[in-house]
Design a protein around this motif. Structure first.
Motif, PDB file in Angstrom:
ATOM      1  N   ASP A 115       0.825  -1.206   0.000  1.00 37.21           N
ATOM      2  CA  ASP A 115       0.000   0.000   0.000  1.00 37.21           C
ATOM      3  C   ASP A 115       0.864   1.264   0.000  1.00 37.21           C
ATOM      4  OD1 ASP A 115      -2.254  -1.541   0.002  1.00 37.21           O
ATOM      5  OD2 ASP A 115      -2.615  -1.381   2.162  1.00 37.21           O
ATOM      6  N   VAL A 116       1.924   1.242   0.797  1.00 38.38           N
ATOM      7  CA  VAL A 116       2.828   2.396   0.843  1.00 38.38           C
ATOM      8  C   VAL A 116       3.518   2.583  -0.506  1.00 38.38           C
ATOM      9  CG1 VAL A 116       4.876   3.358   1.935  1.00 38.38           C
ATOM     10  CG2 VAL A 116       3.194   2.127   3.318  1.00 38.38           C
ATOM     11  N   LEU A 117       4.006   1.477  -1.065  1.00 38.75           N
ATOM     12  CA  LEU A 117       4.670   1.559  -2.367  1.00 38.75           C
ATOM     13  C   LEU A 117       3.704   2.026  -3.451  1.00 38.75           C
ATOM     14  CD1 LEU A 117       6.880  -1.677  -2.347  1.00 38.75           C
ATOM     15  CD2 LEU A 117       7.643   0.686  -2.110  1.00 38.75           C
ATOM     16  N   PHE A 118       2.444   1.583  -3.377  1.00 37.83           N
ATOM     17  CA  PHE A 118       1.445   2.015  -4.360  1.00 37.83           C
ATOM     18  C   PHE A 118       1.280   3.532  -4.318  1.00 37.83           C
ATOM     19  CE2 PHE A 118      -2.861   3.205  -5.520  1.00 37.83           C
ATOM     20  CZ  PHE A 118      -3.002   2.605  -6.765  1.00 37.83           C
ATOM     21  N   ALA A 119       1.159   4.093  -3.121  1.00 32.37           N
ATOM     22  CA  ALA A 119       0.988   5.540  -2.992  1.00 32.37           C
ATOM     23  C   ALA A 119       2.212   6.282  -3.509  1.00 32.37           C
ATOM     24  CB  ALA A 119       0.727   5.895  -1.524  1.00 32.37           C
ATOM     25  N   ILE A 120       3.400   5.760  -3.198  1.00 32.83           N
ATOM     26  CA  ILE A 120       4.642   6.414  -3.647  1.00 32.83           C
ATOM     27  C   ILE A 120       4.737   6.405  -5.166  1.00 32.83           C
ATOM     28  CG2 ILE A 120       7.159   6.225  -3.695  1.00 32.83           C
ATOM     29  CD1 ILE A 120       6.988   5.173  -0.805  1.00 32.83           C
ATOM     30  N   PHE A 121       4.531   5.232  -5.776  1.00 33.27           N
ATOM     31  CA  PHE A 121       4.714   5.139  -7.229  1.00 33.27           C
ATOM     32  C   PHE A 121       3.582   5.787  -8.006  1.00 33.27           C
ATOM     33  CE2 PHE A 121       7.753   1.808  -5.994  1.00 33.27           C
ATOM     34  CZ  PHE A 121       8.814   2.163  -6.801  1.00 33.27           C
ATOM     35  N   LEU A 122       2.380   5.824  -7.450  1.00 32.43           N
ATOM     36  CA  LEU A 122       1.300   6.570  -8.107  1.00 32.43           C
ATOM     37  C   LEU A 122       1.630   8.054  -8.128  1.00 32.43           C
ATOM     38  CD1 LEU A 122      -1.499   6.711  -9.394  1.00 32.43           C
ATOM     39  CD2 LEU A 122      -2.473   6.845  -7.078  1.00 32.43           C
ATOM     40  N   THR A 123       2.165   8.559  -7.020  1.00 34.50           N
ATOM     41  CA  THR A 123       2.585   9.972  -6.966  1.00 34.50           C
ATOM     42  C   THR A 123       3.689  10.255  -7.978  1.00 34.50           C
ATOM     43  OG1 THR A 123       2.021  10.061  -4.606  1.00 34.50           O
ATOM     44  CG2 THR A 123       3.469  11.792  -5.479  1.00 34.50           C
ATOM     45  N   LEU A 124       4.683   9.368  -8.043  1.00 37.01           N
ATOM     46  CA  LEU A 124       5.777   9.545  -8.999  1.00 37.01           C
ATOM     47  C   LEU A 124       5.266   9.498 -10.439  1.00 37.01           C
ATOM     48  CD1 LEU A 124       8.584   7.351  -7.376  1.00 37.01           C
ATOM     49  CD2 LEU A 124       8.341   9.833  -7.299  1.00 37.01           C
ATOM     50  N   TYR A 125       4.319   8.612 -10.709  1.00 33.98           N
ATOM     51  CA  TYR A 125       3.752   8.487 -12.061  1.00 33.98           C
ATOM     52  C   TYR A 125       3.039   9.776 -12.467  1.00 33.98           C
ATOM     53  CZ  TYR A 125       0.839   6.589 -15.857  1.00 33.98           C
ATOM     54  OH  TYR A 125       0.213   6.359 -17.054  1.00 33.98           O
ATOM     55  N   LEU A 126       2.172  10.272 -11.585  1.00 30.99           N
ATOM     56  CA  LEU A 126       1.428  11.493 -11.898  1.00 30.99           C
ATOM     57  C   LEU A 126       2.368  12.689 -12.008  1.00 30.99           C
ATOM     58  CD1 LEU A 126      -1.679  11.003  -9.564  1.00 30.99           C
ATOM     59  CD2 LEU A 126      -1.514  10.573 -12.025  1.00 30.99           C
ATOM     60  N   LEU A 127       3.387  12.733 -11.144  1.00 30.43           N
ATOM     61  CA  LEU A 127       4.363  13.818 -11.212  1.00 30.43           C
ATOM     62  C   LEU A 127       5.128  13.795 -12.527  1.00 30.43           C
ATOM     63  CD1 LEU A 127       5.809  16.174  -9.796  1.00 30.43           C
ATOM     64  CD2 LEU A 127       7.366  14.493  -8.769  1.00 30.43           C
ATOM     65  N   THR A 128       5.507  12.609 -12.976  1.00 31.87           N
ATOM     66  CA  THR A 128       6.222  12.473 -14.249  1.00 31.87           C
ATOM     67  C   THR A 128       5.364  12.945 -15.412  1.00 31.87           C
ATOM     68  OG1 THR A 128       7.484  10.591 -13.382  1.00 31.87           O
ATOM     69  CG2 THR A 128       7.419  10.859 -15.772  1.00 31.87           C
ATOM     70  N   LEU A 129       4.090  12.544 -15.416  1.00 31.22           N
ATOM     71  CA  LEU A 129       3.177  12.987 -16.476  1.00 31.22           C
ATOM     72  C   LEU A 129       2.997  14.505 -16.447  1.00 31.22           C
ATOM     73  CD1 LEU A 129       0.369  10.253 -16.346  1.00 31.22           C
ATOM     74  CD2 LEU A 129       2.257  10.431 -17.972  1.00 31.22           C
ATOM     75  N   LEU A 130       2.865  15.064 -15.254  1.00 32.67           N
ATOM     76  CA  LEU A 130       2.672  16.515 -15.123  1.00 32.67           C
ATOM     77  C   LEU A 130       3.895  17.273 -15.608  1.00 32.67           C
ATOM     78  CD1 LEU A 130       1.018  18.927 -14.095  1.00 32.67           C
ATOM     79  CD2 LEU A 130       2.037  18.561 -11.834  1.00 32.67           C
ATOM     80  N   GLU A 131       5.087  16.852 -15.174  1.00 35.86           N
ATOM     81  CA  GLU A 131       6.330  17.515 -15.575  1.00 35.86           C
ATOM     82  C   GLU A 131       6.485  17.527 -17.089  1.00 35.86           C
ATOM     83  OE1 GLU A 131       9.287  16.369 -11.823  1.00 35.86           O
ATOM     84  OE2 GLU A 131       9.325  15.223 -13.690  1.00 35.86           O
ATOM     85  N   ASN A 132       6.324  16.364 -17.697  1.00 36.73           N
ATOM     86  CA  ASN A 132       6.560  16.257 -19.138  1.00 36.73           C
ATOM     87  C   ASN A 132       5.473  16.939 -19.956  1.00 36.73           C
ATOM     88  OD1 ASN A 132       9.048  14.466 -19.625  1.00 36.73           O
ATOM     89  ND2 ASN A 132       7.953  13.340 -18.056  1.00 36.73           N
ATOM     90  N   THR A 133       4.224  16.906 -19.468  1.00 31.10           N
ATOM     91  CA  THR A 133       3.153  17.640 -20.139  1.00 31.10           C
ATOM     92  C   THR A 133       3.441  19.138 -20.114  1.00 31.10           C
ATOM     93  OG1 THR A 133       1.514  15.965 -19.522  1.00 31.10           O
ATOM     94  CG2 THR A 133       0.679  18.118 -20.170  1.00 31.10           C
TER      95      THR A 133
END
Length: 312
Positions: free
Chosen positions: A29-47
């Motif tokens: 659960d902790v890893l899911f929250a961390i990697f979901l945040t990283l995924y959305l952050l990556t999409l936001l940065e590159n967009t």
């Protein structure tokens, strides 16, 4: 003969089981929250980077053309691997069909090969800008930029077709458990019940050509830049150039170190836990860090970003 073919088809694996990044329920659960945040952050940065480059004429330059391509690639890259990583963390080990697995493998290989070529093209662009500035308009004209970008994507597709075809043609008779969070080359080779020497040779040769070839171009470009910078009379100019080169070299070093360790060996990898850790580095960490290092530290990008925020 027909009966033997039927038996082969009956025993052929139709689904794989992806174990995911971790099988421990207490930390998933902790890893899911961390990697979901990283995924959305990556999409936001590159967009954001793509939007700034497309909407501001000040950034319509060869360097930002390559950066825009890289940002587009990073968005596709994380969207190929991160959803399966997140599903594995949310549900635990899960089934994935043979067709979907090979499709994911195809796009993953396309994108990782394209990224290698784009990083080399960007290094060459900086080399010409710093070492041969008078020839820059000729050597890095729009037609050359477009040709380098198209060759990067087409080259990645050709390599992926060859590698994916070889891996898909192997027989998988069981077991069907992949100790990885996405369909990768080494875990699939480990599960094959047929002779994989030819496939491993194709994989090894393509890895040497793509990874080592583009790495040599990047290293040669940055080495020439370092030599040119050392000859600059201004200490301020030296610090600025070294700062940029050091940042770029950090990204190139991390990406290539992890990728070369995994793919440039003509044998099946046994330490799959290490494989997963290294896979996280070049599938999650570098796509998130690239926009920060290549663009968000850039003064021209800062200027247009402030303009955009002011207008909004």
């Amino acid at each position: 003969m027909e009966r033997s073919l039927e038996l082969v088809n009956m025993t052929r694996v139709q689904k794989f089981v992806l174990l995911g990044l971790s099988t421990r329920p207490d930390i998933r659960d902790v890893l899911f929250a961390i990697f979901l945040t990283l995924y959305l952050l990556t999409l936001l940065e590159n967009t954001l980077i793509i939007y700034l480059i497309c909407s501001h004429i000040e950034l319509h330059k060869p360097m930002y053309f390559f950066l825009g391509n890289l940002s587009c690639l990073e968005m596709c890259y994380v969207s190929v691997t991160m959803p399966s990583l997140l599903v594995g963390l949310w549900t635990g080990p899960y089934h994935i069909s043979f067709t979907i697995c090979m499709t994911q493998l195809f796009f993953f290989i396309v994108l990782i090969c394209t990224e290698c070529t784009l990083l080399a093209s960007m290094a060459y662009d900086r080399y010409v800008a710093i070492c041969r500035p008078l020839h820059y308009p000729l050597l890095i004209r729009p037609q050359v930029c477009l040709g380098l970008a198209l060759s990067s994507w087409l080259g990645g597709m050709l390599v992926s077709v060859a590698k994916t075809s070889c891996i898909a043609s192997l027989s998988y008779c069981g077991p069907n458990v992949l100790n990885q969070f996405f369909c990768d080359v080494s875990p699939l080779l480990n599960l094959s019940c047929t002779h994989v020497a030819l496939t491993e040779l194709v994989d090894f040769i393509s890895a040497i050509v793509i990874f080592c070839g583009t790495l040599l171009v990047a290293l040669a470009s940055y080495s020439a830049i370092v030599v040119a910078v050392l000859r600059m009379p201004s200490a301020a100019a030296q610090r600025k150039a070294f700062s940029t080169c050091a940042s770029h070299l950090i990204v190139v070093g991390i990406f290539y170190s992890a990728a070369l360790f995994i793919y440039c060996r003509p044998s099946r990898i046994k330490s799959m836990d290490l494989n997963k850790v290294l896979s996280v580095i070049y599938t999650v960490v570098t796509p998130m860090c690239n926009p920060i290092i290549y663009c968000l530290r850039n003064k021209e990008v800062h200027v247009v970003l402030r303009k955009t925020l002011h207008w909004s």
